[in-house]
Design a protein around this motif. Structure first.
Motif, PDB file in Angstrom:
ATOM      1  N   GLN A  19       0.834  -1.193   0.000  1.00  0.00           N
ATOM      2  CA  GLN A  19       0.000   0.000   0.000  1.00  0.00           C
ATOM      3  C   GLN A  19       0.873   1.250   0.000  1.00  0.00           C
ATOM      4  O   GLN A  19       1.995   1.227   0.493  1.00  0.00           O
ATOM      5  CB  GLN A  19      -0.915   0.005   1.231  1.00  0.00           C
ATOM      6  CG  GLN A  19      -1.826  -1.222   1.300  1.00  0.00           C
ATOM      7  CD  GLN A  19      -2.791  -1.157   2.467  1.00  0.00           C
ATOM      8  OE1 GLN A  19      -3.442  -0.140   2.666  1.00  0.00           O
ATOM      9  NE2 GLN A  19      -2.880  -2.241   3.215  1.00  0.00           N
ATOM     10  N   ASN A  67       3.320   7.216   7.381  1.00  0.00           N
ATOM     11  CA  ASN A  67       1.875   7.062   7.412  1.00  0.00           C
ATOM     12  C   ASN A  67       1.404   6.170   6.271  1.00  0.00           C
ATOM     13  O   ASN A  67       1.923   6.263   5.145  1.00  0.00           O
ATOM     14  CB  ASN A  67       1.171   8.421   7.272  1.00  0.00           C
ATOM     15  CG  ASN A  67       1.546   9.374   8.388  1.00  0.00           C
ATOM     16  OD1 ASN A  67       1.877   8.953   9.499  1.00  0.00           O
ATOM     17  ND2 ASN A  67       1.490  10.668   8.102  1.00  0.00           N
ATOM     18  N   ARG A  68       0.395   5.351   6.545  1.00  0.00           N
ATOM     19  CA  ARG A  68      -0.286   4.622   5.475  1.00  0.00           C
ATOM     20  C   ARG A  68      -1.395   5.528   4.954  1.00  0.00           C
ATOM     21  O   ARG A  68      -2.297   5.920   5.719  1.00  0.00           O
ATOM     22  CB  ARG A  68      -0.862   3.305   5.977  1.00  0.00           C
ATOM     23  CG  ARG A  68      -1.548   2.482   4.885  1.00  0.00           C
ATOM     24  CD  ARG A  68      -2.139   1.189   5.434  1.00  0.00           C
ATOM     25  NE  ARG A  68      -1.096   0.309   5.957  1.00  0.00           N
ATOM     26  CZ  ARG A  68      -1.349  -0.842   6.595  1.00  0.00           C
ATOM     27  NH1 ARG A  68      -2.628  -1.225   6.780  1.00  0.00           N
ATOM     28  NH2 ARG A  68      -0.361  -1.586   7.034  1.00  0.00           N
ATOM     29  N   GLY A  70      -4.569   7.315   3.695  1.00  0.00           N
ATOM     30  CA  GLY A  70      -5.987   7.031   3.837  1.00  0.00           C
ATOM     31  C   GLY A  70      -6.350   6.322   5.121  1.00  0.00           C
ATOM     32  O   GLY A  70      -7.501   5.924   5.302  1.00  0.00           O
ATOM     33  N   THR A  71      -5.395   6.160   6.038  1.00  0.00           N
ATOM     34  CA  THR A  71      -5.659   5.485   7.311  1.00  0.00           C
ATOM     35  C   THR A  71      -5.017   6.292   8.438  1.00  0.00           C
ATOM     36  O   THR A  71      -4.326   7.277   8.207  1.00  0.00           O
ATOM     37  CB  THR A  71      -5.067   4.056   7.327  1.00  0.00           C
ATOM     38  OG1 THR A  71      -3.640   4.138   7.481  1.00  0.00           O
ATOM     39  CG2 THR A  71      -5.403   3.301   6.048  1.00  0.00           C
ATOM     40  N   ASP A  72      -5.233   5.835   9.687  1.00  0.00           N
ATOM     41  CA  ASP A  72      -4.567   6.465  10.828  1.00  0.00           C
ATOM     42  C   ASP A  72      -3.399   5.609  11.322  1.00  0.00           C
ATOM     43  O   ASP A  72      -2.933   5.777  12.448  1.00  0.00           O
ATOM     44  CB  ASP A  72      -5.557   6.726  11.966  1.00  0.00           C
ATOM     45  CG  ASP A  72      -6.316   5.480  12.396  1.00  0.00           C
ATOM     46  OD1 ASP A  72      -6.067   4.398  11.813  1.00  0.00           O
ATOM     47  OD2 ASP A  72      -7.139   5.573  13.325  1.00  0.00           O
ATOM     48  N   ILE A  73      -2.932   4.710  10.486  1.00  0.00           N
ATOM     49  CA  ILE A  73      -1.772   3.876  10.828  1.00  0.00           C
ATOM     50  C   ILE A  73      -0.500   4.688  10.604  1.00  0.00           C
ATOM     51  O   ILE A  73      -0.273   5.216   9.507  1.00  0.00           O
ATOM     52  CB  ILE A  73      -1.750   2.594   9.991  1.00  0.00           C
ATOM     53  CG1 ILE A  73      -2.944   1.707  10.376  1.00  0.00           C
ATOM     54  CG2 ILE A  73      -0.441   1.830  10.174  1.00  0.00           C
ATOM     55  CD1 ILE A  73      -3.111   0.481   9.508  1.00  0.00           C
ATOM     56  N   SER A  74       0.321   4.771  11.660  1.00  0.00           N
ATOM     57  CA  SER A  74       1.498   5.632  11.581  1.00  0.00           C
ATOM     58  C   SER A  74       2.507   5.235  12.638  1.00  0.00           C
ATOM     59  O   SER A  74       2.145   4.767  13.726  1.00  0.00           O
ATOM     60  CB  SER A  74       1.081   7.094  11.782  1.00  0.00           C
ATOM     61  OG  SER A  74       2.205   7.944  11.813  1.00  0.00           O
ATOM     62  N   GLY A  98       2.019  -2.314   4.483  1.00  0.00           N
ATOM     63  CA  GLY A  98       1.166  -3.488   4.308  1.00  0.00           C
ATOM     64  C   GLY A  98       1.868  -4.817   4.196  1.00  0.00           C
ATOM     65  O   GLY A  98       1.215  -5.859   4.050  1.00  0.00           O
ATOM     66  N   ARG A 112      -4.091  -6.896  18.296  1.00  0.00           N
ATOM     67  CA  ARG A 112      -5.274  -6.292  17.683  1.00  0.00           C
ATOM     68  C   ARG A 112      -6.444  -6.202  18.649  1.00  0.00           C
ATOM     69  O   ARG A 112      -7.293  -5.309  18.540  1.00  0.00           O
ATOM     70  CB  ARG A 112      -5.674  -7.089  16.444  1.00  0.00           C
ATOM     71  CG  ARG A 112      -4.753  -6.854  15.253  1.00  0.00           C
ATOM     72  CD  ARG A 112      -5.092  -7.746  14.089  1.00  0.00           C
ATOM     73  NE  ARG A 112      -4.320  -7.373  12.891  1.00  0.00           N
ATOM     74  CZ  ARG A 112      -4.097  -8.172  11.873  1.00  0.00           C
ATOM     75  NH1 ARG A 112      -4.602  -9.413  11.861  1.00  0.00           N
ATOM     76  NH2 ARG A 112      -3.384  -7.753  10.832  1.00  0.00           N
ATOM     77  N   ASN A 145      -2.683  -2.019  15.613  1.00  0.00           N
ATOM     78  CA  ASN A 145      -3.803  -1.523  16.413  1.00  0.00           C
ATOM     79  C   ASN A 145      -3.815   0.002  16.378  1.00  0.00           C
ATOM     80  O   ASN A 145      -2.889   0.640  16.872  1.00  0.00           O
ATOM     81  CB  ASN A 145      -3.665  -2.025  17.853  1.00  0.00           C
ATOM     82  CG  ASN A 145      -4.880  -1.719  18.712  1.00  0.00           C
ATOM     83  OD1 ASN A 145      -5.520  -0.687  18.562  1.00  0.00           O
ATOM     84  ND2 ASN A 145      -5.178  -2.622  19.644  1.00  0.00           N
ATOM     85  N   PRO A 146      -4.839   0.613  15.795  1.00  0.00           N
ATOM     86  CA  PRO A 146      -4.865   2.078  15.657  1.00  0.00           C
ATOM     87  C   PRO A 146      -4.933   2.812  16.990  1.00  0.00           C
ATOM     88  O   PRO A 146      -4.703   4.028  17.028  1.00  0.00           O
ATOM     89  CB  PRO A 146      -6.122   2.335  14.822  1.00  0.00           C
ATOM     90  CG  PRO A 146      -6.969   1.111  15.013  1.00  0.00           C
ATOM     91  CD  PRO A 146      -6.022  -0.022  15.189  1.00  0.00           C
TER      92      PRO A 146
END
Length: 528
Positions: A19, A67-68, A70-74, A98, A112, A145-146
């Motif tokens: 991603q 950062n990924r 379009g997501t809040d994964i960082s 990803g 998770r 886990n966000p």
């Protein structure tokens, strides 16, 4: 910052990105910000799935987020993650992008399913071989886990924070603004602290396990070799280890492992674990043994090993390979100021004492090597040796004596660590030639005085030497029938990785021979 070889290798890794990700830099006008800006531009140029932008609203500069889109994964690094942390950077790029982690499926699901908000901060140093495990574990948790966020902070670059938080040991981890833990931790260890019910669940699982043909207690070089040799015989083999890899994980450089010019402890520890998992071995990590019950005293007629979590394991034979730990001085103030100026790893914690005065306790190879390394970082080093002369190799002594900011004190008995209630400010020692007491003003003390076997839990169960080592014969047999031992916890005269591996192999072969001779049923005996 990256040479062409490293760029080529990194580009190959970045082909695994699934991603798109973005690098978000927070910079100022300093030299380190310019270095980081150059590094990020080099990375972004290696993949069309990586974009780069600048946002200086972040308080820590230089720093950057991965950062990924379009997501809040960082994940975030405050500093320039080179040195030992370059692997952490590569893994963060891949995992945010990803690429799946190699962590166990059960562990991933446990992360998770964690509830709550977790804000982790890890202070590391680029020369610390223990820090990457912690940084990588917390980065992975923030990807999975966000509700988990993590920033890895170079303590040498953020000295103001290190001073204000009085951090004197790395890695130091904060959770939601409070100290969470210090020192090397695996993903499983971090989870065990957060998920308080995990220990009880693991204990219940262990209680259901059938008896082993061979149970290895300890997961260092000796334990790993023993497990592999036992498993190759086709018998039911288990390993109960407090931390797989043992003390080798705390070793910086390894240059005497035959056929390997150079490696590092964490790398060797990971290879040991991977090799053991290649066989049918039941590995039970994070398990501290507390009592050994001989077969003659147990209800099952088998040797029993009781664990700290309340569970116990039974086996026809047991191999003890619990290793050793750094020996402490045993003087007033040492425990009070541990990680507050008293340290045991110069490679890890040395950068935190930049420009300060420190002492090294011990004049063997480890102590002299520590003093040499620290002399290039700190303002001044005082080496304190109990004996009347240094015991290190002559080549090391010559190097040490050539350094202008090192004092050497021999015939000195350290008697007390001084401090102001918050951190170390001095050391008291007695001159063994005239009995006069002296004090040295300093801000750090690095203890390098040898090893202590991890055998307290075995007292009264089998024969130990006056130094607490497990007494063994040339086959690794202890004073108890069916109980063998190997490695640094034993009376083997030389504590070396390669010797521990050989001793572990010997103990496993002896245990197998014992099983055959006592007519214990075993599985198919594949040749070694």
């Amino acid at each position: 910052m990256l040479d062409e070889t490293l760029k080529t290798q990194l580009q190959a890794y970045l082909e695994k990105l699934v991603q798109p990700i973005e690098l978000v830099a927070a910079l100022d006008d300093g030299d380190k910000s310019r270095e980081l800006d150059g590094l990020l531009h080099e990375i972004a140029a290696l993949s069309d799935k990586i974009s780069l932008r600048r946002d200086d609203s972040e308080a820590r500069k230089p720093s950057f987020a991965i950062n990924r889109l379009g997501t809040d994964i960082s994940v975030r690094f405050a500093g320039i993650p080179m040195g030992h942390e370059f692997t952490s950077l590569v893994l963060a790029l891949l995992q945010v992008g990803g690429h799946p982690s190699k962590a166990a499926t059960e562990t991933i699901e446990q992360v998770r399913n964690l509830d709550g908000e977790f804000r982790f901060e890890t202070y590391f140093s680029l020369s610390c071989q223990n820090c990457p495990d912690v940084v990588q574990a917390l980065n992975l948790m923030s990807v999975l886990n966000p509700n988990i966020k993590h920033v890895a902070i170079d303590g040498a670059l953020y000295q103001d924070e290190v001073e204000s938080r009085q951090i004197m040991s790395v890695p130091t981890v904060y959770l939601n603004g409070e100290v969470f833990d210090q020192g090397r931790m695996s993903l499983e260890q971090i989870l065990a602290k957060i998920d308080t019910g995990s220990a009880a669940r693991e204990a219940e699982k262990i209680k259901t396990k059938d008896a082993f043909d061979v149970l290895v207690v300890g997961g260092g070089p000796a334990g790993a070799a023993a497990a592999i040799y036992a498993a190759r015989k086709g018998i039911r083999t288990g390993v109960a280890a407090e931390r797989f890899g043992g003390q080798v994980l705390d070793t910086m450089g390894i240059e005497n492992f035959i056929s390997v010019d150079y490696t590092e402890g964490p790398k060797l520890g990971a290879a040991l674990e991977q090799h053991v998992h290649a066989y049918d071995v039941d590995v039970m990590n994070l398990q501290r043994a507390t009592k050994l019950v001989p077969a003659s005293e147990s209800a099952s007629g088998l040797v029993e090993v009781q664990l700290e979590n309340g569970a116990s394991l039974s086996a026809k034979t047991v191999i003890l390979s619990t290793g050793a730990r750094w020996r402490q001085m045993g003087v007033p103030g040492e425990n009070e100021y541990r990680n507050k100026g008293v340290a045991y790893c110069p490679h890890c914690d040395g950068p935190l004492f930049k420009g300060k005065r420190v002492a090294v306790i011990g004049g063997g190879n480890s102590g002299v090597e520590a003093a040499i390394d620290l002399a290039g970082i700190v303002a001044h080093v005082t080496l304190v040796e109990f004996d009347s002369k240094l015991r290190a190799d002559e080549v090391l002594q010559r190097k040490l004596r050539s350094l202008p900011n090192v004092d050497i004190i021999v015939s000195a008995q350290s008697t007390e660590v001084l401090g102001d209630g918050q951190k170390v400010n001095g050391l008291v020692y007695k001159d063994r030639t005239d009995g006069v007491m002296h004090s040295v003003e300093l801000e750090g003390i690095f203890v390098q005085i040898g090893l202590l076997p991890n055998t307290e839990w075995l007292k009264g169960a089998l024969e130990l030497s006056p130094r607490g080592e497990i007494v063994i014969n040339d086959r690794g047999q202890t004073s108890l029938p069916g109980v063998f031992a190997a490695g640094d916890a034993t009376t083997v005269p030389y504590k070396q990785i390669v010797i521990a591996m050989g001793a572990g192999s010997t103990a496993a072969l002896a245990a197998f021979d014992h099983l055959i001779r006592t007519s214990a049923p075993v599985a198919d005996t594949a040749t070694a």
